[in-house]
Write a protein that holds these residues in place. Structure first.
Motif, mmCIF file in Angstrom:
data_model
loop_
_atom_site.group_PDB
_atom_site.id
_atom_site.type_symbol
_atom_site.label_atom_id
_atom_site.label_comp_id
_atom_site.label_asym_id
_atom_site.label_seq_id
_atom_site.Cartn_x
_atom_site.Cartn_y
_atom_site.Cartn_z
ATOM 1 N N GLY A 12 0.958 -1.190 -0.067
ATOM 2 C CA GLY A 12 -0.055 -0.012 -0.276
ATOM 3 C C GLY A 12 0.919 1.253 0.094
ATOM 4 O O GLY A 12 1.766 1.172 0.709
ATOM 5 N N ILE A 13 0.590 2.267 -0.696
ATOM 6 C CA ILE A 13 1.218 3.587 -1.020
ATOM 7 C C ILE A 13 0.337 4.526 -0.157
ATOM 8 O O ILE A 13 -0.689 4.829 -0.807
ATOM 9 C CB ILE A 13 1.564 3.787 -2.408
ATOM 10 N N LEU A 14 0.694 5.146 0.733
ATOM 11 C CA LEU A 14 -0.054 6.326 1.344
ATOM 12 C C LEU A 14 0.900 7.527 1.385
ATOM 13 O O LEU A 14 1.830 7.776 2.128
ATOM 14 C CB LEU A 14 -0.295 5.882 2.665
ATOM 15 N N GLY A 15 0.571 8.430 0.287
ATOM 16 C CA GLY A 15 0.981 9.796 0.198
ATOM 17 C C GLY A 15 0.206 10.811 0.887
ATOM 18 O O GLY A 15 -0.929 10.586 1.218
ATOM 19 N N GLY A 16 0.876 11.857 1.250
ATOM 20 C CA GLY A 16 0.455 12.953 1.793
ATOM 21 C C GLY A 16 1.259 14.127 2.324
ATOM 22 O O GLY A 16 2.558 13.789 1.836
ATOM 23 N N THR A 17 0.930 14.913 3.051
ATOM 24 C CA THR A 17 1.847 16.212 3.474
ATOM 25 C C THR A 17 2.709 15.816 4.842
ATOM 26 O O THR A 17 3.501 15.918 4.879
ATOM 27 C CB THR A 17 1.138 17.659 3.369
ATOM 28 N N PHE A 18 1.645 15.074 5.320
ATOM 29 C CA PHE A 18 2.149 14.647 6.607
ATOM 30 C C PHE A 18 2.707 15.665 7.696
ATOM 31 O O PHE A 18 4.059 15.482 7.979
ATOM 32 C CB PHE A 18 3.034 13.526 6.756
ATOM 33 N N ASP A 19 1.995 16.832 7.686
ATOM 34 C CA ASP A 19 2.780 17.975 8.285
ATOM 35 C C ASP A 19 1.639 18.357 9.807
ATOM 36 O O ASP A 19 1.154 19.414 9.514
ATOM 37 C CB ASP A 19 2.606 19.228 7.460
ATOM 38 N N PRO A 20 1.713 17.323 10.673
ATOM 39 C CA PRO A 20 2.512 16.164 11.129
ATOM 40 C C PRO A 20 1.639 14.947 10.676
ATOM 41 O O PRO A 20 0.357 15.227 10.475
ATOM 42 C CB PRO A 20 2.918 16.574 12.476
ATOM 43 N N ALA A 27 -4.428 4.869 11.637
ATOM 44 C CA ALA A 27 -5.702 4.071 11.328
ATOM 45 C C ALA A 27 -5.835 3.897 9.984
ATOM 46 O O ALA A 27 -6.387 2.702 9.693
ATOM 47 C CB ALA A 27 -6.667 4.981 12.115
ATOM 48 N N ILE A 28 -5.746 4.678 8.990
ATOM 49 C CA ILE A 28 -6.061 4.216 7.649
ATOM 50 C C ILE A 28 -5.166 3.169 7.164
ATOM 51 O O ILE A 28 -5.709 2.101 6.583
ATOM 52 C CB ILE A 28 -5.788 5.649 6.752
ATOM 53 N N ALA A 29 -3.952 3.330 7.271
ATOM 54 C CA ALA A 29 -2.897 2.357 6.891
ATOM 55 C C ALA A 29 -3.313 1.038 7.440
ATOM 56 O O ALA A 29 -3.366 -0.072 6.805
ATOM 57 C CB ALA A 29 -1.375 2.745 7.461
ATOM 58 N N GLU A 30 -3.933 1.162 8.612
ATOM 59 C CA GLU A 30 -4.033 -0.211 9.485
ATOM 60 C C GLU A 30 -5.411 -1.071 8.979
ATOM 61 O O GLU A 30 -5.544 -2.073 8.565
ATOM 62 C CB GLU A 30 -4.352 -0.156 10.836
ATOM 63 N N ALA A 31 -6.485 0.020 8.871
ATOM 64 C CA ALA A 31 -7.825 -0.319 8.205
ATOM 65 C C ALA A 31 -7.449 -1.194 6.782
ATOM 66 O O ALA A 31 -8.091 -2.040 6.276
ATOM 67 C CB ALA A 31 -8.708 0.664 8.205
ATOM 68 N N VAL A 32 -6.806 -0.190 5.938
ATOM 69 C CA VAL A 32 -6.489 -0.691 4.422
ATOM 70 C C VAL A 32 -5.679 -2.125 4.559
ATOM 71 O O VAL A 32 -5.956 -3.131 3.806
ATOM 72 C CB VAL A 32 -5.712 0.239 3.649
ATOM 73 N N ARG A 33 -4.573 -2.158 5.211
ATOM 74 C CA ARG A 33 -4.029 -3.428 5.348
ATOM 75 C C ARG A 33 -4.704 -4.546 5.816
ATOM 76 O O ARG A 33 -4.685 -5.715 4.972
ATOM 77 C CB ARG A 33 -2.762 -3.073 6.534
ATOM 78 N N GLN A 34 -5.585 -4.549 6.712
ATOM 79 C CA GLN A 34 -6.569 -5.575 7.014
ATOM 80 C C GLN A 34 -7.543 -5.967 5.847
ATOM 81 O O GLN A 34 -7.678 -6.971 5.451
ATOM 82 C CB GLN A 34 -7.171 -5.354 8.229
ATOM 83 N N ALA A 35 -8.211 -4.692 5.421
ATOM 84 C CA ALA A 35 -8.960 -5.092 4.600
ATOM 85 C C ALA A 35 -8.667 -5.696 3.274
ATOM 86 O O ALA A 35 -9.438 -6.575 2.446
ATOM 87 C CB ALA A 35 -9.964 -3.873 3.975
ATOM 88 N N ARG A 74 5.715 -0.172 14.235
ATOM 89 C CA ARG A 74 4.707 -0.662 13.296
ATOM 90 C C ARG A 74 5.117 -1.499 12.422
ATOM 91 O O ARG A 74 5.666 -1.115 11.512
ATOM 92 C CB ARG A 74 4.038 0.532 12.990
ATOM 93 N N PRO A 75 5.435 -2.811 12.620
ATOM 94 C CA PRO A 75 5.843 -3.820 11.749
ATOM 95 C C PRO A 75 5.027 -3.442 10.344
ATOM 96 O O PRO A 75 3.950 -3.545 10.434
ATOM 97 C CB PRO A 75 5.581 -5.287 12.219
ATOM 98 N N GLY A 76 5.823 -3.646 9.228
ATOM 99 C CA GLY A 76 5.162 -3.516 7.771
ATOM 100 C C GLY A 76 4.754 -2.081 7.269
ATOM 101 O O GLY A 76 4.429 -1.961 6.392
ATOM 102 N N CYS A 77 5.393 -0.902 8.108
ATOM 103 C CA CYS A 77 5.092 0.197 7.906
ATOM 104 C C CYS A 77 6.679 0.989 7.572
ATOM 105 O O CYS A 77 7.419 0.568 8.566
ATOM 106 C CB CYS A 77 4.299 1.013 8.560
#
Ligand code: ATP
Length: 222
Positions: A12-20, A27-35, A74-77
């Motif tokens: 999964g690729i999660l792009g963003g500004t992340f500021d911060p 939570a998005i990362a985890e939900a998508v990983r599971q789904a 967070r393993p996998g991230c």
């Protein structure tokens, strides 16, 4: 370009500004990983986000360092700094093309975006070409995720048809699918966090502790 090792074959690729980066992103990362049973999530901070209003964005090195701290336990991230290596405006099409060329062909890429961003996909550079390199994962509210996603698919991606068994829209062979993933809305945003810090309010509970400490130590958002 260097990539973290052992990302597996469903990335999964999660792009963003992340500021911060904040707990909503995690939570998005985890939900998508599971789904979608993804093997890993790669966070890709934008160097110069083309879709952001021009507020003073924190230096790339700070935003990437906070991501490093957020994913450390967070393993996998993991975090990719590829958009800094490229410089200039950070267009998703360039990022996905680069990632596609870097990963081996047995790796499937899933490009994660929020429903709000997906609804604006007609303004994105080379939007149909994105699907040559990755599948989309569109995060939306549980009550109307599939419906809103369907409207945007119909308006922008002719030929895509919903496959009930697979739970996603599919196009021509070889093109990525479009997966809706329902997730309850989270009332957290980087904007709210920057405002809270400026107002002297606590941000514990909305960002990982190590990120809160980094913000404090480096005097960000004051
Ligand atoms: P800002 O408040 O500065 O606009 P942001 O909190 O939206 O920032 P971004 O770095 O722009 O964070 O977001 C990266 C991705 O995460 C985007 O696809 C965005 O839609 C999604 N996202 C951010 N916050 C949430 C949230 N609370 N719920 C669902 N998706 C979110």
């Amino acid at each position: 370009m260097e990539l973290p090792h052992n990302l597996g074959t469903r990335v999964g690729i999660l792009g963003g500004t992340f500021d911060p980066v904040h707990n909503g992103h995690l939570a998005i990362a985890e939900a998508v990983r599971q789904a979608l049973a993804l093997s890993s999530i790669l966070f890709v901070p934008a160097f110069l986000p083309p879709h952001k209003p021009t507020y003073a964005i924190s230096a790339f090195q700070h935003r990437a360092a906070m991501l490093d701290l957020a994913v450390a336990d967070r393993p996998g991230c993991s975090v990719s700094r590829l958009e800094a290596e490229r410089e200039g405006s950070s267009y998703s099409i360039d990022t996905l093309r680069t990632l596609r060329q870097t990963f081996s062909q047995d790796v499937r890429l899933f490009f994660i975006i929020g429903m709000d961003a997906f609804a604006e996909i007609h303004t994105w550079k080379a939007n149909r070409e994105l699907l040559d390199y990755a599948s989309f994962v569109v995060i939306g509210r549980p009550d109307h995720c599939q419906q809103s996603c369907g409207q945007t698919v119909a308006a922008n991606f002719p030929g895509y048809v919903f496959n009930e068994a697979a739970g996603c829209w599919q196009g021509n062979p070889g093109e990525g699918a479009i997966h809706p993933v329902a997730m309850p809305p989270m009332e957290v945003s980087s904007t709210a966090i920057r405002q809270a810090v400026r107002g002297g309010k606590s941000i514990l509970g909305v960002v990982p502790e190590a990120v809160a400490r980094y913000i404090e130590t480096n005097g960000l958002y004051r």
